[in-house]
Design a protein around this motif. Sequence first.
Motif, PDB file in Angstrom:
ATOM      1  N   LYS A   1       0.812  -1.220   0.000  1.00 33.94           N
ATOM      2  CA  LYS A   1       0.000   0.000   0.000  1.00 33.94           C
ATOM      3  C   LYS A   1       0.843   1.268   0.000  1.00 33.94           C
ATOM      4  O   LYS A   1       0.409   2.325   0.437  1.00 33.94           O
ATOM      5  CB  LYS A   1      -1.007  -0.005   1.144  1.00 33.94           C
ATOM      6  CG  LYS A   1      -2.062  -1.102   0.974  1.00 33.94           C
ATOM      7  CD  LYS A   1      -3.333  -0.827   1.725  1.00 33.94           C
ATOM      8  CE  LYS A   1      -4.401  -1.853   1.349  1.00 33.94           C
ATOM      9  NZ  LYS A   1      -5.666  -1.657   2.053  1.00 33.94           N
TER      10      LYS A   1
ATOM     11  N   GLN B   1      -8.983  -7.054  -5.818  1.00 32.99           N
ATOM     12  CA  GLN B   1      -9.065  -5.618  -5.554  1.00 32.99           C
ATOM     13  C   GLN B   1      -8.850  -4.892  -6.880  1.00 32.99           C
ATOM     14  O   GLN B   1      -7.906  -5.199  -7.616  1.00 32.99           O
ATOM     15  CB  GLN B   1      -7.979  -5.175  -4.563  1.00 32.99           C
ATOM     16  CG  GLN B   1      -7.934  -5.963  -3.275  1.00 32.99           C
ATOM     17  CD  GLN B   1      -8.586  -5.235  -2.123  1.00 32.99           C
ATOM     18  OE1 GLN B   1      -8.829  -4.042  -2.189  1.00 32.99           O
ATOM     19  NE2 GLN B   1      -8.838  -5.956  -1.047  1.00 32.99           N
TER      20      GLN B   1
ATOM     21  N   GLY C   1      -7.895  -0.429  -5.634  1.00 28.57           N
ATOM     22  CA  GLY C   1      -8.030  -0.296  -4.194  1.00 28.57           C
ATOM     23  C   GLY C   1      -9.385  -0.651  -3.647  1.00 28.57           C
ATOM     24  O   GLY C   1      -9.598  -0.555  -2.432  1.00 28.57           O
TER      25      GLY C   1
ATOM     26  N   TYR D   1     -12.284  -3.404  -2.859  1.00 31.03           N
ATOM     27  CA  TYR D   1     -12.552  -4.830  -2.656  1.00 31.03           C
ATOM     28  C   TYR D   1     -13.790  -5.244  -3.446  1.00 31.03           C
ATOM     29  O   TYR D   1     -14.824  -4.568  -3.422  1.00 31.03           O
ATOM     30  CB  TYR D   1     -12.756  -5.095  -1.162  1.00 31.03           C
ATOM     31  CG  TYR D   1     -13.258  -6.473  -0.829  1.00 31.03           C
ATOM     32  CD1 TYR D   1     -12.425  -7.586  -0.918  1.00 31.03           C
ATOM     33  CD2 TYR D   1     -14.566  -6.664  -0.400  1.00 31.03           C
ATOM     34  CE1 TYR D   1     -12.896  -8.846  -0.591  1.00 31.03           C
ATOM     35  CE2 TYR D   1     -15.039  -7.921  -0.071  1.00 31.03           C
ATOM     36  CZ  TYR D   1     -14.197  -9.015  -0.173  1.00 31.03           C
ATOM     37  OH  TYR D   1     -14.658 -10.265   0.149  1.00 31.03           O
TER      38      TYR D   1
ATOM     39  N   GLN E   1      -3.118 -12.399   3.175  1.00 32.00           N
ATOM     40  CA  GLN E   1      -2.858 -10.965   3.334  1.00 32.00           C
ATOM     41  C   GLN E   1      -3.585 -10.505   4.605  1.00 32.00           C
ATOM     42  O   GLN E   1      -4.587  -9.807   4.549  1.00 32.00           O
ATOM     43  CB  GLN E   1      -3.335 -10.211   2.099  1.00 32.00           C
ATOM     44  CG  GLN E   1      -2.759 -10.724   0.798  1.00 32.00           C
ATOM     45  CD  GLN E   1      -1.242 -10.684   0.768  1.00 32.00           C
ATOM     46  OE1 GLN E   1      -0.637  -9.650   1.044  1.00 32.00           O
ATOM     47  NE2 GLN E   1      -0.619 -11.807   0.445  1.00 32.00           N
TER      48      GLN E   1
ATOM     49  N   PHE F   1      -4.516  -6.262   3.179  1.00 30.08           N
ATOM     50  CA  PHE F   1      -5.639  -6.632   2.314  1.00 30.08           C
ATOM     51  C   PHE F   1      -6.452  -7.714   3.021  1.00 30.08           C
ATOM     52  O   PHE F   1      -6.814  -8.722   2.447  1.00 30.08           O
ATOM     53  CB  PHE F   1      -5.140  -7.156   0.966  1.00 30.08           C
ATOM     54  CG  PHE F   1      -4.355  -6.163   0.168  1.00 30.08           C
ATOM     55  CD1 PHE F   1      -4.989  -5.299  -0.707  1.00 30.08           C
ATOM     56  CD2 PHE F   1      -2.978  -6.087   0.292  1.00 30.08           C
ATOM     57  CE1 PHE F   1      -4.265  -4.381  -1.457  1.00 30.08           C
ATOM     58  CE2 PHE F   1      -2.240  -5.171  -0.453  1.00 30.08           C
ATOM     59  CZ  PHE F   1      -2.887  -4.317  -1.328  1.00 30.08           C
TER      60      PHE F   1
ATOM     61  N   THR G   1      -4.255 -12.309  -2.989  1.00 33.65           N
ATOM     62  CA  THR G   1      -5.006 -11.191  -3.567  1.00 33.65           C
ATOM     63  C   THR G   1      -4.503 -10.883  -4.971  1.00 33.65           C
ATOM     64  O   THR G   1      -3.295 -10.883  -5.211  1.00 33.65           O
ATOM     65  CB  THR G   1      -4.876  -9.936  -2.690  1.00 33.65           C
ATOM     66  OG1 THR G   1      -5.562 -10.137  -1.459  1.00 33.65           O
ATOM     67  CG2 THR G   1      -5.461  -8.720  -3.373  1.00 33.65           C
TER      68      THR G   1
ATOM     69  N   ASN H   1      -4.413  -7.767  -7.210  1.00 32.78           N
ATOM     70  CA  ASN H   1      -4.538  -6.323  -7.090  1.00 32.78           C
ATOM     71  C   ASN H   1      -4.437  -5.717  -8.488  1.00 32.78           C
ATOM     72  O   ASN H   1      -3.360  -5.684  -9.087  1.00 32.78           O
ATOM     73  CB  ASN H   1      -3.434  -5.794  -6.172  1.00 32.78           C
ATOM     74  CG  ASN H   1      -3.652  -4.369  -5.753  1.00 32.78           C
ATOM     75  OD1 ASN H   1      -4.772  -3.871  -5.765  1.00 32.78           O
ATOM     76  ND2 ASN H   1      -2.577  -3.690  -5.390  1.00 32.78           N
TER      77      ASN H   1
END
Length: 701
Positions: free
Chosen positions: A46, A115, A118, A120, A144, A148, A156, A158
């Motif tokens: 992040k 995701q 950003g 979900y 995560q 996350f 995840t 992303n």
Amino acid sequence: MIKYSHSKSIKLLSSCALLTLSSTAFATEKSNQDGLLEEVIVTAQKRESSLQDTPVSISALSGDVMAAIGIRNIEDFTFFVPGITVTNDSMAIVNIRGVGTSAFGVATDPSSTVQIDGVYQPRPTTGYQDMFDIERVELLRGPQGVLFGRNSTGGTLNIISKAPTDEWEGALGVTLGNFNKRTFSGTLSGPLSDKVRARATVLKNDRDGIYTDILSDDTYQDQDNFGARATIAIDVSDEFEVVLRGDFTNERETGFPAVRTFYPQSFADAGATIPTGDREVAFDTTPVSNLEVWGVSSTATWSGEDITFKSITSYRESDIAQVIDADATDLSLFDINFREQSRSFTQEIQFSNNEPEKLEWIVGAFFLNEDGTGGIDLIFQDPTIEIPERNVTNAYALFGQGTYSITDRFRATFGLRYSYEKKSYDFATIVNGTEVDGGSPEDSWKAWTPRFALDYDISDDVLLYASATRGFKSGGFQLGDAGSFDPEYLWSYEAGLKSTLFDRRLRANIGAFRYDYTNLQVVEYVGGVATTSNAGKATINGLEGEFVARVSDGFDLNATVAYLDATYTNFFEDGVDFSGNRLANSPKWAYSFGAQYRYSVPDFGELTFRTDYAWRDNVDFKRNNQPQFRADTYALLNARISYLSEDGNWEVSLYGQNLTNNRYVTYITSGRNVLGEADGSLPVSVFGEPRQYGIQLKRTF
């Protein structure tokens, strides 16, 4: 839902392999004349960091690479990175290192999450969409538990879309292929004023079906998709930026039929039409798979001198409707209608420090409210069973993570997340129009999920890391009988090495891990309805490797390898001991090889030749590991030839996928006998897509 509407196959399996590993050596279609493997920036923690300096198990693919090799949706990443399998069973089923779930219904959640910018994505039924105009995709393997955290026990995906640009630019794309493949896309991006930038992109993707119904001449497993996305970035001040996003997807397809590999004499005696070709079916009910999903979001970022504040707010809606001929014949034995509507609101806030000397930290909070309705209809000759449902989920979390530099080369990380989730469920069971059961159960769960990690720079180009992370996935309620199931927990222990060697001409990343699972949620399909139970304990051990090498200017090689030992160690249910059996969809071995040669022709342009090969071990699809529910090993071969004009504005590509036309199984489940009863001796299978080929044209300006 019943696994009859499964995978659009792993179309680009090996093609993907070529540019895999640690983010792919080739992040653009331009030549890398200096011989350096391009550095890729990711946001797995992040905050931005170099892929090779990020001490987690992650692979990243640039949007330019994905567009170049034709990646259309997240399923195409199967075999693209080690340890990941993405298939379609009316939803995006993401298995990462043997962790995933095919459970359906609005009171269940994915084990491996998605995701997008950003935000979900709460419904796995909406994760299987065309991906276009993407900046990059980051694939984080392992739980995560902190950053996350919501139900991400497996890992995840992303996905980051491309941002508006400071100067006007655009692109037009066309793809034409066999099965009457037709894809058209367009993008326009640029400044609206000194402080406002915008980007808009659209995609229309069509293809005729793979299977032909010999009774109606209809074709199934087609593509009929439209998608659009718009982004506006506003510089409110030098320190404050607001990014507004909106997206819309509409799919009107026939779904992905399961087919019978053999028919007993009893079906012919009952008057069933028996197909003879591999791509022939005979159904009495036309399959339907319709999806409509849209959403809006706002990302506000304020960057002060010492601290950055970020707020991500989103609202999403989805509507799914599916019809499945579940007996896979033209006899009126058993059909399934599935429907699902979801409305979700999420809010996340983050605070992080800027340019830390010793301690790098981030803290934040997350909230989700989802209101889902839907249900399933089980249609026999008699009776017809309707099971409507509704669920409201409220999920809250607080999280924080800090990394302290003990020395210039040695760092320690600690993170912690607190999660609280509550589900309120309503259901009814209606038989031939009469309600025979119903109720409104509710439950809540909470968990602390810490992360401990150490990483050490052996040299400027070699990073060693180790971590221990706890993962959590909340419980839920089963569509069908409203039975509740417990949350699952796991501890992940991992060590890895990231290296860039030989004057940055070789990138080699390797990792080893162990998962200790408690109350693993296991899905079994009984009578067309998914039933989730909890295995007492499960253990997963694995090794992974990713390698990219520049042999000479213009000539690159890559390879991936994954070993997985995933077994139930304590699993008793209904008097049966499944201990020692393999987890579903967990190949013991998987590997891929790729080669690319890029050649520049003076005053002409650039030619690129690419070929890829990928192999996957056999997998089980049932917890009993019976051989009729086991898919054989298989391999896929892909190739591609591309021409890029000297000015870089035109690109023409010829592609071929599954060139050997291998007929491979992607899922197997119990079929139905002539009485409409579930019969494990009559399995039905979903097969990957056959050989496909075509031409792609892209114009940038």
